[in-house]
Each structure stands twice: as structure tokens, then as C-alpha cells.
Design a protein around this motif. Structure first.
Motif, mmCIF file in Angstrom:
data_model
loop_
_atom_site.group_PDB
_atom_site.id
_atom_site.type_symbol
_atom_site.label_atom_id
_atom_site.label_comp_id
_atom_site.label_asym_id
_atom_site.label_seq_id
_atom_site.Cartn_x
_atom_site.Cartn_y
_atom_site.Cartn_z
ATOM 1 N N PHE A 106 13.190 -3.502 -4.357
ATOM 2 C CA PHE A 106 13.063 -3.557 -5.812
ATOM 3 C C PHE A 106 11.702 -3.036 -6.255
ATOM 4 N N ALA A 107 10.644 -3.424 -5.538
ATOM 5 C CA ALA A 107 9.302 -2.978 -5.888
ATOM 6 C C ALA A 107 9.204 -1.446 -5.868
ATOM 7 N N GLU A 108 9.862 -0.836 -4.912
ATOM 8 C CA GLU A 108 9.839 0.632 -4.824
ATOM 9 C C GLU A 108 10.516 1.246 -6.044
ATOM 10 N N THR A 109 11.628 0.656 -6.481
ATOM 11 C CA THR A 109 12.322 1.152 -7.674
ATOM 12 C C THR A 109 11.471 0.945 -8.924
ATOM 13 N N LEU A 110 10.878 -0.243 -9.056
ATOM 14 C CA LEU A 110 10.064 -0.541 -10.230
ATOM 15 C C LEU A 110 8.836 0.355 -10.311
ATOM 16 N N ALA A 111 8.226 0.632 -9.176
ATOM 17 C CA ALA A 111 7.019 1.463 -9.161
ATOM 18 C C ALA A 111 7.281 2.845 -9.757
ATOM 19 N N GLN A 112 8.504 3.346 -9.596
ATOM 20 C CA GLN A 112 8.836 4.666 -10.130
ATOM 21 C C GLN A 112 8.897 4.669 -11.654
ATOM 22 N N ALA A 113 9.074 3.480 -12.262
ATOM 23 C CA ALA A 113 9.171 3.393 -13.722
ATOM 24 C C ALA A 113 7.818 3.116 -14.380
ATOM 25 N N LEU A 114 6.761 2.973 -13.562
ATOM 26 C CA LEU A 114 5.448 2.605 -14.081
ATOM 27 C C LEU A 114 4.390 3.611 -13.663
ATOM 28 N N PRO A 115 3.305 3.714 -14.405
ATOM 29 C CA PRO A 115 2.185 4.536 -13.959
ATOM 30 C C PRO A 115 1.651 4.039 -12.616
ATOM 31 N N GLU A 116 1.023 4.891 -11.905
ATOM 32 C CA GLU A 116 0.511 4.554 -10.573
ATOM 33 C C GLU A 116 -0.515 3.416 -10.663
ATOM 34 N N GLY A 117 -0.455 2.523 -9.710
ATOM 35 C CA GLY A 117 -1.435 1.453 -9.617
ATOM 36 C C GLY A 117 -1.087 0.181 -10.347
ATOM 37 N N ARG A 118 0.055 0.159 -11.023
ATOM 38 C CA ARG A 118 0.416 -1.025 -11.795
ATOM 39 C C ARG A 118 1.051 -2.120 -10.936
ATOM 40 N N LEU A 119 1.504 -1.772 -9.737
ATOM 41 C CA LEU A 119 2.252 -2.712 -8.906
ATOM 42 C C LEU A 119 1.576 -2.820 -7.549
ATOM 43 N N ARG A 120 1.395 -4.064 -7.078
ATOM 44 C CA ARG A 120 0.784 -4.254 -5.762
ATOM 45 C C ARG A 120 1.169 -5.619 -5.201
ATOM 46 N N ARG A 121 0.839 -5.818 -3.939
ATOM 47 C CA ARG A 121 1.079 -7.109 -3.319
ATOM 48 C C ARG A 121 0.205 -8.171 -3.987
ATOM 49 N N ALA A 122 0.776 -9.346 -4.181
ATOM 50 C CA ALA A 122 0.039 -10.423 -4.835
ATOM 51 C C ALA A 122 -1.041 -10.979 -3.914
ATOM 52 N N GLU A 123 -2.256 -11.057 -4.439
ATOM 53 C CA GLU A 123 -3.356 -11.677 -3.703
ATOM 54 C C GLU A 123 -3.184 -13.196 -3.741
ATOM 55 N N PRO A 124 -3.896 -13.926 -2.868
ATOM 56 C CA PRO A 124 -3.753 -15.393 -2.829
ATOM 57 C C PRO A 124 -3.972 -16.072 -4.176
ATOM 58 N N ARG A 125 -4.861 -15.535 -5.027
ATOM 59 C CA ARG A 125 -5.149 -16.201 -6.298
ATOM 60 C C ARG A 125 -3.911 -16.299 -7.194
#
Length: 475
Positions: A10-29
Motif C-alpha cells: 500500500f505504501a508503494e501505491t500511496l507514494a506514487q500519489a504524493l510528492p517525493e519525501g512525504r512518506l517514510r517509515r515511522a520513527e519510534p516517536r
């Protein structure tokens, strides 16, 4: 309703609909919350920079039936920002990149801020134009406007200025299907049908995502006064509040009730906090007033103390003679939660009651807790608006871990009493995931039916903050 996981596909599909850098793995915080009650499962986090990007994210999640957890500053205390491990993974939607102050209209007493703006920055922007944004709470250096609106946060100034919902004129928000509601208006009067603003405020992200807000500002009081006054108990404190209102009207911005337990905890765990009294009183109040130009706050507080002393409502008092001394008084109130954490509460309760019921509740609450064992109670909070923080601690020499199995019994007994006395088991922290069971137990059936109906109508796929606020239908 079953959800699809926010997995790598799903993340791969969503990333294509957004500008680069908007999606990443969640940090511990993103997977932690202040009380440490939950740890979130590994997840993806989206960090949009516009309402249009939020809309694209929600459209994709709605189409794929992927859950979305809106995330502000992560300061919530009821687990509304966390999806527990073991549940279907959800997309974390952080508004931190949408942090602009879009406009300020000092002549209208209006400021427009994006949802990711930090409260302290909004306060500073208001001060820059000689105005006040009066929402004030301990986490204001990290709490964000979107989360504060989503939880209808309270704080210390509710007595004078109201809850967060009372400080909002309009909203920009994205609905679960990706529609953008352009409700960012500056109107004081707008009778055009249902008020979606108040539907979304306090919904904790279960009906949509707030992306910006028109906020009410107020004049900065020309003079501010702060005092501590010793009272016999909550009953005398309420009479003192009534006397203060009769003398100063709506000039009272804060009226905080505290007891000796809080001072004892501070002395034990945070010794750098200056103890205000040579001998610690059983009960005392902190009063702050803000007056117009030409009026002397210190003189007004002196008159209040003199009359209260004559009526037998107070036995001692301190009036701040400088801002530094006022800050010392406030440090006592503001650092009690820190001392509580260091002592280690078995159970913490954010409750509200009708003002007249508070003295009786304090007595009956003590009896209820005594019936469950030997515990210490630290009862403090915003007496002016009926909101108490009623926290239970182990006896000296014991640890909270020893009483872990009693936590639910303590909470149930206290909440049953609050409900019996016409109060609320959630005054200012919200429901989140922590109090969904309480919502079902104490909620009015008609209200629960209406809430579920609204949720089903706006979010038929149930993607918005799944598991939070709205109890599932049993059976």
C-alpha cells in the motif's frame, strides 16, 4: 469493519500519489505516548504539506480501506494517537509539516493557523500583534493546534476564555472520502445549517482531519495579578471563587485547587520548586486575574483576601509582588504532574463535576478509595470549571507495580461515583482508546446511537482513527 493493513504494498501505491519525501517509515516517536501505556506497531507515516495532499492520502486510504491515525504533537493522554501492536496496521498521518501561521487580523482578533502549528508559536504570533491566544497548558511547547482542536483541550484559562472549541471561528478540514471542507471563515455569526466546526472539534480524528483553523484572539490584560490563598477545603474554595467573581467579574482567568499531597510530592521529587508556605497547608488555591488599564490587580487581590479572611474562607495568603514570584507560584501548579509521574500513580482520573458537588465528592471519593486499600490521593485541578485530576498513589514504601491488578477496580469505583454524582469521566483529555469502555458504560444510549450514526454516515468504511472514541456495537 475489517481493514486492510498499511503494508509496504500500500505504501508503494500511496507514494506514487504524493510528492517525493512525504512518506517514510515511522520513527519510534510516532509509536509512543506520554504515559507509556501503549506502544504502537511498526507503521508508515505520511507528512503532507497541504490540504490537497491530505485529501489525496484519504482518498487512497478510503479506496483501499486502510485505517488512518491523525497525529499532532503526540501529547495526548488517552491513546488516541496510537494503534496498538496486534491490531491491523494503520497509516499515521502527521500534520507537522503544515505549521504555518497563514494570516493575522489584529483588528478582528483573528489568527489563522495550520493544524501543525505548535501552540507556543501561535501564542507568540498573537503577542507580536499585542493580542492573546488564551489556550494554555503544560504541553504548549510541543502540542499542535490540530490535535488540540481534535481533543477540545482545556487548560488553565477555561474559566475565563472557555475550552478550545470556544476559541474557534472556522475550520479547513478533509473528510474521509477526500473532500475538502473550506470552512475557514472569520465570521462571528453564521447560521447556515449544521455547524460542522463543532462536530469535528472533539471528534479526535474519527470524522476527518482538521488542516487549519481561524482562531479567536483576545486583548492582553493591562495588568495581571497572582495569589495563593489557604482554604479549609474545597467547600471554602468554592465560596472564595464566588466572592472573587462578585468582586472582579470575568477578570478571573485561573482558579486552581491544590492540596498538601502535591506539595509533599514536589518536595520529595522536584526539590528545586520553591515551596510557597513555611508550613504546608492541607488545601490552597492559586488565583490569577487580568484587569483593564487603570486597575491594580494586586490591590484587587488584597481586597479579596481581606474580605475572605473576614468571612472565614481563608487563613493565610501570598500575593505575588513580581513576575518572578508569580512564576514561582505557577511552577507549583505546573510541576505537580511531573512530581506525580516520578512518584508513580496507580490510577489517574481526568474528571469533571457540577461545582456544588465537588466538596461532597472529595469526601465520598476518599471513602471509596479507603475501602479498596491504603493509598495516597492527590486531588488538584481547575476548580473554576469543575475539572479535577484525581490521582491514586501507593502508600509510602510501596510501588505502583504492587497494585497493578487493582488499577481497573480503582478506576471503576471512582468513575461510578463520578457518574452517580452527575459528572463526566473525561473532562479535558478526551476518550481516545483508553476510555472507550467508559464511553459505553456511562454514555447516554441516545447519544451513542447518534454518534455511531454520524460516524457511519461520514466514514462508512471506518478508516478514521479506528478503535478510538466510538464504542463498537455489541453483539
Amino acid at each position: 469493519m475489517p481493514h486492510s493493513p498499511a503494508d509496504d504494498r500500500f505504501a508503494e501505491t500511496l507514494a506514487q500519489a504524493l510528492p517525493e519525501g512525504r512518506l517514510r517509515r515511522a520513527e519510534p516517536r510516532y509509536l509512543e505516548e506520554p504515559r507509556g501505556l501503549w506502544t504502537g506497531a511498526p507503521a508508515w507515516v505520511a507528512r503532507p504539506e497541504s490540504a490537497e495532499e491530505v485529501a489525496a492520502i484519504l482518498r487512497a486510504c478510503n479506496a483501499a480501506r486502510v485505517g488512518v491515525v491523525p497525529y499532532g504533537g503526540g501529547t495526548g493522554l488517552v491513546g488516541g494517537q496510537i494503534v496498538e501492536a496486534g491490531q491491523p496496521s494503520a497509516l499515521i498521518l502527521s500534520l507537522e509539516k503544515m505549521n504555518a501561521i497563514r494570516a493575522v487580523y489584529p483588528e478582528e482578533n483573528v489568527l489563522i493557523a495550520e493544524a501543525g502549528a505548535i501552540l507556543a508559536d501561535v501564542q507568540a504570533a498573537a503577542r507580536d500583534v499585542d493580542r492573546l491566544f488564551p489556550l494554555s497548558l503544560a504541553s504548549e511547547g510541543s502540542a499542535r493546534i490540530g490535535g488540540l482542536l481534535a481533543t477540545n483541550a482545556g487548560g488553565v484559562n477555561v474559566l475565563r476564555y472557555g475550552n478550545t472549541r470556544d476559541l474557534v471561528l472556522g475550520l479547513e478540514a478533509v473528510l474521509p472520502d477526500g473532500q475538502i471542507w473550506h470552512g475557514l471563515r472569520r465570521l462571528r455569526k453564521d447560521n447556515t445549517g449544521y455547524d460542522l466546526r463543532h462536530l469535528l472539534i472533539g471528534a479526535e480524528g474519527t470524522l476527518g482531519v482538521i488542516t487549519a483553523a481561524s482562531l479567536k484572539l483576545s486583548p492582553i490584560p493591562a495588568g495581571t495579578g497572582t495569589a495563593l490563598m489557604v482554604v479549609d477545603g474545597p467547600g471554602a474554595a468554592l465560596k472564595l471563587l464566588s466572592l472573587a467573581r462578585s468582586q472582579m467579574g470575568e477578570a478571573i482567568s485561573a482558579f486552581e485547587l491544590m492540596q498538601r499531597t502535591g506539595l509533599d510530592f514536589l518536595a520529595e521529587t522536584v526539590p528545586d520548586v520553591r515551596q510557597p508556605f513555611a508550613e504546608r497547608p492541607d488545601w490552597f488555591v492559586l488565583i490569577e486575574v487580568g484587569l483593564a488599564k487603570g486597575l491594580d490587580p494586586a490591590e484587587a487581590l488584597e481586597q479579596l483576601f481581606a474580605e475572605a479572611l473576614e468571612q472565614g474562607l481563608v487563613s493565610d495568603g501570598l500575593i505575588a509582588q513580581s513576575q518572578a514570584q508569580a512564576d514561582d507560584f505557577w511552577a507549583v501548579r505546573e510541576r505537580i504532574p511531573e512530581a506525580n509521574r516520578l512518584i508513580g500513580a496507580i490510577a489517574s482520573h481526568d474528571i469533571s463535576l457540577p461545582l456544588g458537588a465537588i466538596p461532597d465528592f472529595v469526601i465520598r471519593g476518599r471513602e471509596v478509595i479507603a475501602g479498596l486499600g491504603a493509598f495516597r490521593i492527590n486531588c488538584f485541578g481547575h476548580l473554576g470549571d469543575g475539572n479535577l485530576h484525581y490521582n491514586i498513589f501507593p502508600a509510602p514504601g510501596r510501588s505502583r507495580k504492587e497494585h497493578a491488578k487493582q488499577r481497573e477496580d480503582i478506576k471503576r469505583a471512582l468513575h461510578d461515583l463520578v457518574h452517580e454524582m452527575g459528572g463526566s469521566v473525561s473532562a479535558e483529555h478526551g476518550i481516545g482508546r483508553l476510555k472507550v469502555g467508559d464511553m459505553e458504560r456511562y454514555g447516554d444510549p441516545a447519544k451513542l446511537w447518534a454518534m455511531r450514526s454520524i460516524k457511519d454516515a461520514l466514514d462508512p468504511n471506518g478508516i478514521m482513527n479506528p478503535g478510538a472514541v466510538v464504542p463498537p456495537v455489541s453483539g
